[in-house]
Design a protein around this motif. Structure first.
Motif, PDB file in Angstrom:
ATOM      1  N   GLY A  75      27.459  44.304  27.677  1.00  0.00           N
ATOM      2  CA  GLY A  75      28.512  44.071  26.656  1.00  0.00           C
ATOM      3  C   GLY A  75      28.779  42.569  26.384  1.00  0.00           C
ATOM      4  O   GLY A  75      28.179  41.704  27.117  1.00  0.00           O
ATOM      5  N   LYS A  76      29.946  42.457  25.736  1.00  0.00           N
ATOM      6  CA  LYS A  76      30.130  40.845  25.316  1.00  0.00           C
ATOM      7  C   LYS A  76      30.735  40.101  26.611  1.00  0.00           C
ATOM      8  O   LYS A  76      30.596  38.885  26.547  1.00  0.00           O
ATOM      9  CB  LYS A  76      31.288  41.055  24.313  1.00  0.00           C
ATOM     10  N   ALA A  77      31.283  40.836  27.485  1.00  0.00           N
ATOM     11  CA  ALA A  77      31.772  40.102  28.609  1.00  0.00           C
ATOM     12  C   ALA A  77      30.777  39.723  29.742  1.00  0.00           C
ATOM     13  O   ALA A  77      30.802  38.858  30.771  1.00  0.00           O
ATOM     14  CB  ALA A  77      33.028  40.788  29.201  1.00  0.00           C
ATOM     15  N   GLY A  78      29.518  40.342  29.463  1.00  0.00           N
ATOM     16  CA  GLY A  78      28.411  39.890  30.494  1.00  0.00           C
ATOM     17  C   GLY A  78      28.322  41.073  31.399  1.00  0.00           C
ATOM     18  O   GLY A  78      29.047  42.080  31.320  1.00  0.00           O
ATOM     19  N   ASP A  79      27.363  41.290  32.265  1.00  0.00           N
ATOM     20  CA  ASP A  79      27.092  41.979  33.434  1.00  0.00           C
ATOM     21  C   ASP A  79      28.537  42.033  34.156  1.00  0.00           C
ATOM     22  O   ASP A  79      29.159  41.040  34.682  1.00  0.00           O
ATOM     23  CB  ASP A  79      25.972  41.652  34.343  1.00  0.00           C
ATOM     24  N   PRO A  80      28.863  43.424  34.676  1.00  0.00           N
ATOM     25  CA  PRO A  80      30.038  43.724  35.055  1.00  0.00           C
ATOM     26  C   PRO A  80      30.263  43.039  36.756  1.00  0.00           C
ATOM     27  O   PRO A  80      31.264  42.707  37.150  1.00  0.00           O
ATOM     28  CB  PRO A  80      30.196  45.330  35.164  1.00  0.00           C
ATOM     29  N   LEU A  81      28.949  42.820  37.341  1.00  0.00           N
ATOM     30  CA  LEU A  81      29.015  42.214  38.722  1.00  0.00           C
ATOM     31  C   LEU A  81      28.788  40.760  38.598  1.00  0.00           C
ATOM     32  O   LEU A  81      28.685  40.073  39.577  1.00  0.00           O
ATOM     33  CB  LEU A  81      28.265  43.074  39.402  1.00  0.00           C
ATOM     34  N   MET A  82      28.513  39.911  37.385  1.00  0.00           N
ATOM     35  CA  MET A  82      28.202  38.704  37.185  1.00  0.00           C
ATOM     36  C   MET A  82      29.319  37.974  36.350  1.00  0.00           C
ATOM     37  O   MET A  82      29.191  36.930  36.262  1.00  0.00           O
ATOM     38  CB  MET A  82      26.931  38.675  36.574  1.00  0.00           C
ATOM     39  N   ARG A  83      30.556  38.748  35.969  1.00  0.00           N
ATOM     40  CA  ARG A  83      31.217  37.970  35.087  1.00  0.00           C
ATOM     41  C   ARG A  83      32.182  37.273  35.851  1.00  0.00           C
ATOM     42  O   ARG A  83      32.411  37.088  37.234  1.00  0.00           O
ATOM     43  CB  ARG A  83      32.451  39.074  34.773  1.00  0.00           C
ATOM     44  N   PRO A  84      32.852  36.096  35.158  1.00  0.00           N
ATOM     45  CA  PRO A  84      33.645  35.115  35.758  1.00  0.00           C
ATOM     46  C   PRO A  84      34.883  35.809  36.592  1.00  0.00           C
ATOM     47  O   PRO A  84      35.551  36.661  35.764  1.00  0.00           O
ATOM     48  CB  PRO A  84      34.042  34.064  34.734  1.00  0.00           C
ATOM     49  N   GLY A  85      35.153  35.530  37.716  1.00  0.00           N
ATOM     50  CA  GLY A  85      36.758  35.974  38.231  1.00  0.00           C
ATOM     51  C   GLY A  85      36.060  37.199  39.112  1.00  0.00           C
ATOM     52  O   GLY A  85      36.902  37.550  40.045  1.00  0.00           O
ATOM     53  N   THR A  86      34.884  37.664  39.179  1.00  0.00           N
ATOM     54  CA  THR A  86      34.462  38.751  39.908  1.00  0.00           C
ATOM     55  C   THR A  86      33.871  38.410  41.262  1.00  0.00           C
ATOM     56  O   THR A  86      33.402  37.283  41.325  1.00  0.00           O
ATOM     57  CB  THR A  86      33.377  39.592  39.159  1.00  0.00           C
ATOM     58  N   PRO A  87      34.360  38.721  42.330  1.00  0.00           N
ATOM     59  CA  PRO A  87      33.852  38.442  43.749  1.00  0.00           C
ATOM     60  C   PRO A  87      32.458  38.151  43.661  1.00  0.00           C
ATOM     61  O   PRO A  87      31.757  39.050  43.120  1.00  0.00           O
ATOM     62  CB  PRO A  87      34.508  39.508  44.760  1.00  0.00           C
ATOM     63  N   SER A  88      32.019  37.332  44.644  1.00  0.00           N
ATOM     64  CA  SER A  88      30.686  37.101  44.637  1.00  0.00           C
ATOM     65  C   SER A  88      29.846  38.559  45.215  1.00  0.00           C
ATOM     66  O   SER A  88      30.198  39.471  45.991  1.00  0.00           O
ATOM     67  CB  SER A  88      30.395  35.939  45.584  1.00  0.00           C
ATOM     68  N   LEU A  89      28.734  38.626  44.697  1.00  0.00           N
ATOM     69  CA  LEU A  89      27.963  39.724  44.912  1.00  0.00           C
ATOM     70  C   LEU A  89      27.596  39.923  46.350  1.00  0.00           C
ATOM     71  O   LEU A  89      27.433  40.980  47.253  1.00  0.00           O
ATOM     72  CB  LEU A  89      26.582  39.772  44.063  1.00  0.00           C
ATOM     73  N   SER A  90      27.490  38.793  47.117  1.00  0.00           N
ATOM     74  CA  SER A  90      26.888  38.470  48.454  1.00  0.00           C
ATOM     75  C   SER A  90      28.061  38.759  49.298  1.00  0.00           C
ATOM     76  O   SER A  90      28.132  39.559  50.248  1.00  0.00           O
ATOM     77  CB  SER A  90      26.729  37.235  48.811  1.00  0.00           C
ATOM     78  N   HIS A  91      29.468  38.667  48.749  1.00  0.00           N
ATOM     79  CA  HIS A  91      30.552  39.117  49.242  1.00  0.00           C
ATOM     80  C   HIS A  91      30.833  40.780  49.298  1.00  0.00           C
ATOM     81  O   HIS A  91      31.125  41.447  50.184  1.00  0.00           O
ATOM     82  CB  HIS A  91      31.761  38.416  48.695  1.00  0.00           C
ATOM     83  N   LEU A  92      30.601  41.264  47.946  1.00  0.00           N
ATOM     84  CA  LEU A  92      30.910  42.650  47.734  1.00  0.00           C
ATOM     85  C   LEU A  92      29.614  43.399  48.522  1.00  0.00           C
ATOM     86  O   LEU A  92      30.102  44.624  48.780  1.00  0.00           O
ATOM     87  CB  LEU A  92      30.701  42.888  46.355  1.00  0.00           C
ATOM     88  N   MET A  93      28.599  42.946  48.516  1.00  0.00           N
ATOM     89  CA  MET A  93      27.382  43.715  49.012  1.00  0.00           C
ATOM     90  C   MET A  93      26.608  43.016  49.923  1.00  0.00           C
ATOM     91  O   MET A  93      25.388  42.474  49.887  1.00  0.00           O
ATOM     92  CB  MET A  93      26.603  44.334  47.797  1.00  0.00           C
ATOM     93  N   PRO A  94      27.358  42.832  51.082  1.00  0.00           N
ATOM     94  CA  PRO A  94      26.488  42.096  52.268  1.00  0.00           C
ATOM     95  C   PRO A  94      25.323  42.442  52.670  1.00  0.00           C
ATOM     96  O   PRO A  94      24.498  41.707  53.392  1.00  0.00           O
ATOM     97  CB  PRO A  94      27.616  41.804  53.257  1.00  0.00           C
ATOM     98  N   ASN A  95      24.927  43.859  52.538  1.00  0.00           N
ATOM     99  CA  ASN A  95      23.714  44.429  53.211  1.00  0.00           C
ATOM    100  C   ASN A  95      22.566  44.651  52.286  1.00  0.00           C
ATOM    101  O   ASN A  95      21.677  45.372  52.362  1.00  0.00           O
ATOM    102  CB  ASN A  95      24.152  45.707  53.915  1.00  0.00           C
ATOM    103  N   LEU A  96      22.847  43.927  51.001  1.00  0.00           N
ATOM    104  CA  LEU A  96      21.929  44.386  49.772  1.00  0.00           C
ATOM    105  C   LEU A  96      20.483  43.782  50.064  1.00  0.00           C
ATOM    106  O   LEU A  96      20.485  42.584  50.676  1.00  0.00           O
ATOM    107  CB  LEU A  96      22.538  43.563  48.492  1.00  0.00           C
TER     108      LEU A  96
END
Length: 292
Positions: A75-96
């Motif tokens: 969508g226009k705002a970008g990937d939901p996990l990559m948008r500005p203001g979203t917590p870092s993926l490394s923080h959200l998914m530390p075991n990825l």
């Protein structure tokens, strides 16, 4: 292997079905409470996610996930996990440990019927394809930054049980549009799931076209489905005079033949390499009707 599928729609559910037997857990998200119930009945840990709000339940699943399949359009705002203001993926998914991003062959744009490979320069035409390119780059960049494999799967026209020419003929929506020289690739949904499983098993990243062997005119697929059903096909209709939505017209504005040679060379064997074999199998086994 703890799997999270963001966007367990038509393709996501097929991927879940394929991974469930070998995974420790498989969770999938949907926007719909009704579909949440259907996914739960499949054996998934089914969660509601609107692409914005991360519930406590979803955050818990993300915290333990080792494998992620991202199937939500940016969508226009970008990937939901990559948008500005979203917590870092490394923080959200530390075991990825591995990511699949489901993209589209639309990122190549129009090539006047010529063949394209993963090395073909991208020339997206539509806004949604431009958004996909940005999301692809974000995910590939993330993989490089943290040192985990990210597989970008560029999918052609998706079909399978519940979404195919038989269904269109049965419900009266099939049309035999003719635009001289126009071809499309397709991909059976079970081969999307198979490709994901193959890449997971081999911990492979990179960009892969996930598409069939035979780009073909769309009217030929309708004709073959009608032949197998034993029904009269709809009459041919000139593309120029057809009543189409703006989105449908953009699909016909791109004409290319997409190669799957890279994925084949990597070791994946397609279950349904062309539309003829695939339609025949669905008809013979009476498995063309809807699945969740």
């Amino acid at each position: 292997m703890d799997v999270l599928i963001l966007g367990a729609g038509f393709s996501g559910a097929a991927i879940a079905r394929r991974l469930l037997p070998s995974a420790t857990s498989v969770a999938g998200t949907t926007r719909s409470p009704e579909r949440q119930q259907a996914l739960a009945a499949m054996g998934l840990d089914a969660l509601i996610y609107d692409g914005e709000t991360l519930s406590a339940e979803l955050l818990s699943v993300m915290g333990r996930a080792t494998h992620l399949v991202q199937s939500i359009a940016p969508g226009k705002a970008g990937d939901p996990l990559m948008r500005p203001g979203t917590p870092s993926l490394s923080h959200l998914m530390p075991n990825l440990r591995w990511v699949a991003y489901l993209s589209t062959v639309g990122v190549y744009g129009d090539h006047k019927g010529a063949w394209v490979t993963e090395d073909t320069p991208l020339d997206p035409v539509s806004t949604r394809s431009l958004e996909r390119v940005e999301a692809e780059n974000a995910w590939l960049g993330y993989g490089r930054s943290v040192g985990i494999p990210v597989a970008v799967l560029r999918l052609s026209g998706i079909y399978g049980p519940g979404r195919n020419g038989f269904c269109n003929l049965a419900n009266g929506t099939a049309r035999r549009l003719v635009k001289p020289g126009q071809v499309f690739n397709r991909i059976r949904v079970e081969d999307i799931a198979g490709a994901v499983a193959f890449l997971v098993e081999n911990s492979m990243g990179g960009v892969f076209n996930v598409t069939d062997d035979e780009p073909a005119p769309p009217q030929d697929v309708v004709l073959e489905a009608a032949r197998l059903m034993g029904v009269t096909p709809p009459p041919e209709m000139a593309f120029e005079t057809a009543d189409l939505s703006p989105m449908a017209r953009t699909f016909y504005g791109e004409n290319k033949r997409v190669s799957n040679a890279k994925l084949r060379a990597s070791g994946y064997t397609f279950l349904h390499p062309d539309y003829r074999q695939s339609l025949q199998q669905m008809w013979n086994e009476n498995c063309w009707k809807a699945q969740i």
